[in-house]
Design an enzyme around this catalytic site. Structure first.
Site, mmCIF file in Angstrom:
data_model
loop_
_atom_site.group_PDB
_atom_site.id
_atom_site.type_symbol
_atom_site.label_atom_id
_atom_site.label_comp_id
_atom_site.label_asym_id
_atom_site.label_seq_id
_atom_site.Cartn_x
_atom_site.Cartn_y
_atom_site.Cartn_z
ATOM 1 N N ASP A 130 27.608 45.613 42.294
ATOM 2 C CA ASP A 130 27.385 45.317 43.714
ATOM 3 C C ASP A 130 26.881 43.906 43.992
ATOM 4 O O ASP A 130 26.873 43.461 45.133
ATOM 5 C CB ASP A 130 26.420 46.347 44.315
ATOM 6 C CG ASP A 130 25.172 46.533 43.463
ATOM 7 O OD1 ASP A 130 24.522 45.524 43.123
ATOM 8 O OD2 ASP A 130 24.849 47.684 43.122
ATOM 9 N N HIS B 130 29.757 44.523 33.929
ATOM 10 C CA HIS B 130 30.958 45.215 34.417
ATOM 11 C C HIS B 130 31.615 44.475 35.573
ATOM 12 O O HIS B 130 32.424 45.041 36.292
ATOM 13 C CB HIS B 130 30.604 46.649 34.843
ATOM 14 C CG HIS B 130 30.116 47.491 33.694
ATOM 15 N ND1 HIS B 130 29.433 48.674 33.864
ATOM 16 C CD2 HIS B 130 30.203 47.310 32.353
ATOM 17 C CE1 HIS B 130 29.124 49.181 32.673
ATOM 18 N NE2 HIS B 130 29.577 48.376 31.751
ATOM 19 N N CYS C 203 48.437 37.478 37.158
ATOM 20 C CA CYS C 203 48.267 36.082 36.729
ATOM 21 C C CYS C 203 46.815 35.636 36.711
ATOM 22 O O CYS C 203 46.503 34.546 36.245
ATOM 23 C CB CYS C 203 49.129 35.139 37.581
ATOM 24 S SG CYS C 203 48.456 34.845 39.231
ATOM 25 N N CYS D 6 52.024 34.830 42.580
ATOM 26 C CA CYS D 6 53.063 35.601 41.880
ATOM 27 C C CYS D 6 53.396 36.927 42.565
ATOM 28 O O CYS D 6 54.178 37.715 42.041
ATOM 29 C CB CYS D 6 52.632 35.848 40.433
ATOM 30 S SG CYS D 6 51.391 37.139 40.249
HETATM 31 ZN ZN ZN Z 1 49.271 36.473 40.631
#
Ligand code: ZN
Length: 373
Positions: A230, A245, A256, A274
């Site tokens: 958080d 984490h 990407c 992408c």
């Molecule tokens: Zn991308």
């Protein structure tokens, strides 16, 4: 070692009564007892004679019987008033027993009351108090690190999405928070994380987060390694943070890696480079922890003279291995005490994390003011 759980419990009929303060000496004895209320507060009673009340507590309304008992008098919910209700006489008596939860607050009142036998109060309130022991360790340690977990966040109001009560749409998080969900059921993955990001934004750091930020500023802790995503430690003002984490408000393209804004994710946009799916920079079930975060945490814990584990049941590997790395003292603080913990800890303190940290902070200020000598 001893936990903070009350060990002075006495059962009177069905009512749980704890000894709060027992005073003794040549002038007689005085006892303050207490009943914990549903809201976590206490109601105090003065017990003028030490004798069991069990004999009169066999009727249905035991609460009422407790009040009607001629040997007890209800004082109210304020500890200071409860102490005053004992009359001036109490200052001449010695403390014999003090409930662990009240040792520090009682000590603060006692200093103000200028008692004649402060030594005896110190012995029980400070020396025989795991929390004060911890304050002394923090004060003398040159390298203290913190490992924090879900319990830190739930005190801010944030639901723990791993625990059954905090499940989203009654779904096992393992089935939503994984790479397969991104690739094969993005709608579900996105819905889950949209909900979680919005929930994180609804709440804010609590007093415990702010105290840890103060401690870092004062040089009392070196850094925090957290399992929480958080970002509340950062918001509160800590700088030396390892987010094991990841952070839910940091967004990247799943394919990407290009970073993106949280607004783009919430609006369900794709990667501008992408067209791949966007995702939060968090470690999903089945993914490895980022090397740099793990290595940093590893070094901190390896070097640590004192490790504070706060608000985590230590169920999640490999973060739960970090406390094993230190050769220094280890301390565990949590609302719930797991039945078995590996490794074992030098101190285990049960309670609300924010409240424990607030009390510790007062103790540290007291130690650093030099008044304890
Ligand atoms: Zn991308």
């Amino acid at each position: 070692m001893k936990s903070r759980c009350a060990n002075l419990l006495v059962e009177y009929g069905g009512i749980r009564i704890d000894t709060i303060l027992k005073l003794g000496g040549e002038g007689g004895s005085l006892t303050l007892i207490g009943k914990k209320n549903d809201d976590g507060g206490w109601t105090f009673f003065r017990e003028s004679q030490e004798s069991a009340m069990t004999d009169v507590l066999d009727e249905e309304d035991q609460d009422l019987l407790l009040l009607l008992n001629p040997r007890t008098r209800m004082i109210g919910c304020d500890l200071e008033l409860a102490l005053k209700s004992l009359g001036r006489h109490w200052k001449q008596l010695r403390p014999v027993e003090i409930h662990p939860d009240f040792r520090w607050s009682m000590y603060k009142l006692v200093i103000e009351s200028r008692v004649s036998n402060l030594y005896h109060w110190k012995k029980i309130c400070l020396k025989n108090n795991p929390l004060y022991q911890l304050a002394e360790w923090i004060s003398s340690s040159k390298h203290t690190v913190v490992l924090s977990g879900a319990g830190m966040s739930t005190e801010s109001g944030l639901p723990d999405f791993r625990s059954r009560d905090g499940w989203w749409r009654n779904m096992d998080p393992h089935k939503v928070a994984n790479v397969t969900a991104i690739e094969e059921n993005y709608e579900l993955f996105w819905g889950f994380y949209k909900y979680r990001i919005e929930t994180v934004e609804q709440y804010s750091p609590h007093i415990g987060h702010h105290i840890l930020a103060k401690w870092e500023k004062n040089g009392w802790i070196h850094g925090i390694s957290t399992q929480n995503v958080d970002g509340y430690h950062v918001v509160a003002g800590n700088h030396n943070i390892v987010e094991l984490h990841g952070n839910i408000r940091s967004i990247r393209c799943h394919y990407c890696g290009r970073s993106s804004d949280v607004a783009d994710f919430l609006n369900r946009l794709n990667c501008s480079s992408c067209q791949g799916p966007l995702r939060p920079n968090v470690v999903l079930f089945g993914e490895m922890l980022p090397d740099n975060a793990w290595n940093q945490a590893f070094q901190w814990f390896h070097r640590a003279e004192l490790v504070l584990v706060i608000g985590t049941s230590l169920q999640v590997a490999p973060a739960n291995q970090l406390p094993c790395l230190t050769s220094g003292h280890t301390v565990y603080m949590n609302m719930e005490m797991p039945e078995e913990l590996d490794p074992s800890f030098d101190l285990m303190i049960k309670g609300k994390v924010g409240q424990l940290l607030a009390e510790l902070d007062e103790m540290l200020d007291y130690i650093h003011s030099g008044k304890e000598e």
